[in-house]
Design an enzyme around this catalytic site. Structure first.
Site, PDB file in Angstrom:
ATOM      1  N   LYS A 121     -60.864   5.127  29.788  1.00  0.00           N
ATOM      2  CA  LYS A 121     -59.645   4.708  29.432  1.00  0.00           C
ATOM      3  C   LYS A 121     -59.554   4.185  27.939  1.00  0.00           C
ATOM      4  O   LYS A 121     -58.611   4.257  27.325  1.00  0.00           O
ATOM      5  CB  LYS A 121     -59.004   3.811  30.504  1.00  0.00           C
ATOM      6  CG  LYS A 121     -57.584   3.101  30.299  1.00  0.00           C
ATOM      7  CD  LYS A 121     -57.580   1.857  29.631  1.00  0.00           C
ATOM      8  CE  LYS A 121     -56.240   1.212  29.338  1.00  0.00           C
ATOM      9  NZ  LYS A 121     -56.082   0.100  28.574  1.00  0.00           N
ATOM     10  N   ASP A 139     -54.661   4.977  32.745  1.00  0.00           N
ATOM     11  CA  ASP A 139     -54.780   3.813  33.383  1.00  0.00           C
ATOM     12  C   ASP A 139     -54.209   3.587  35.012  1.00  0.00           C
ATOM     13  O   ASP A 139     -53.778   4.790  35.370  1.00  0.00           O
ATOM     14  CB  ASP A 139     -54.343   2.646  32.564  1.00  0.00           C
ATOM     15  CG  ASP A 139     -52.841   2.699  32.324  1.00  0.00           C
ATOM     16  OD1 ASP A 139     -52.125   3.575  32.813  1.00  0.00           O
ATOM     17  OD2 ASP A 139     -52.336   1.654  32.083  1.00  0.00           O
TER      18      ASP A 139
END
Length: 212
Positions: A121, A139
């Site tokens: 991420k 996310d």
DNA sequence: CTCCCGATAT
DNA sequence: ATATCAGGAG
């Protein structure tokens, strides 16, 4: 063969809601974006932007950050939460940058995820915004929306990332990442999604289960 | 799967 | 006062 899901309404709606979607972290270079992104875990970008000006005025680059006393870093980033983990990661990540990458943030996924405290991420945020390398940031928001809207059947973030890259045009990945995060944060929320006002409710497989 | 933690919403 | 938020490491 069964036709693919029509993504046009979805992308158009996101564009309508967030025409100016962009990274809201403040930074001057890849190193600062990397630090800011590590700090942004479980924390709003706004809160991160409150601490980074002072943090970067004291320790602007990997060299000075690697030598900074851990207590000083902890104190400067305290309000972003998880400050002990984050301070340790920022310091050791800076150290790794100096000893393995000549003090520069690497511009590829393989090297980035090897850095302490950096997962896919965080790596995708840095790649997309600092290096303009297209990628999908997955996310918790992107994960939730992807599952709800039927963009993927996977729950593993890396698999979701692959699925999203297959169905969306490469030149939209970075922009879509921002839009999806914002959509998840303010509209298609975890607990009470605003299905009643959602313009793509009709296309949403999860819609009827979510609305009360 | 749990732990790490403060800020914000309720 | 308490619930919620939500990446990465072990």
């Amino acid at each position: 063969m069964g036709g693919k899901k029509d993504l046009a309404p979805f992308m158009e709606y996101l564009k309508e809601l967030f025409p100016e979607a962009h990274c809201e972290l403040t930074y001057n270079d890849p190193f600062q974006l990397l630090v800011a992104t590590i700090l942004s875990a479980q924390c709003t970008d706004k809160q991160v932007n409150k601490v980074t000006p002072l943090l970067f005025s004291e320790y602007a680059d990997a060299e000075s950050m690697a030598e900074a006393p851990i207590e000083k870093i902890e104190k400067l980033i305290h309000s972003t939460g998880f400050y002990k983990n984050k301070a340790k990661n920022i310091k050791s990540m800076s150290h790794a940058l100096i000893h393995e990458h000549n003090g520069k943030v690497p511009d590829n996924m393989e090297s980035l995820v090897k850095l302490p405290g950096v997962g896919r991420k965080t790596a995708n945020v840095v790649l997309g915004n600092a290096f303009k390398v297209p990628g999908m940031v997955v996310d918790t928001h992107v994960k939730r929306i992807s599952n709800r809207y039927g963009l993927t059947k996977n729950s593993d973030p890396e698999k979701i990332e692959q699925d999203l890259m297959k169905i969306f045009p490469r030149d939209r990945w970075t922009e879509l990442s921002h839009q999806l995060v914002l959509f998840g944060r303010y509209f298609c929320t975890a607990k009470k999604p605003n299905c009643n006002e959602c313009k793509i409710f009709a296309y949403c497989p999860a819609g009827n289960k979510l609305v009360k």
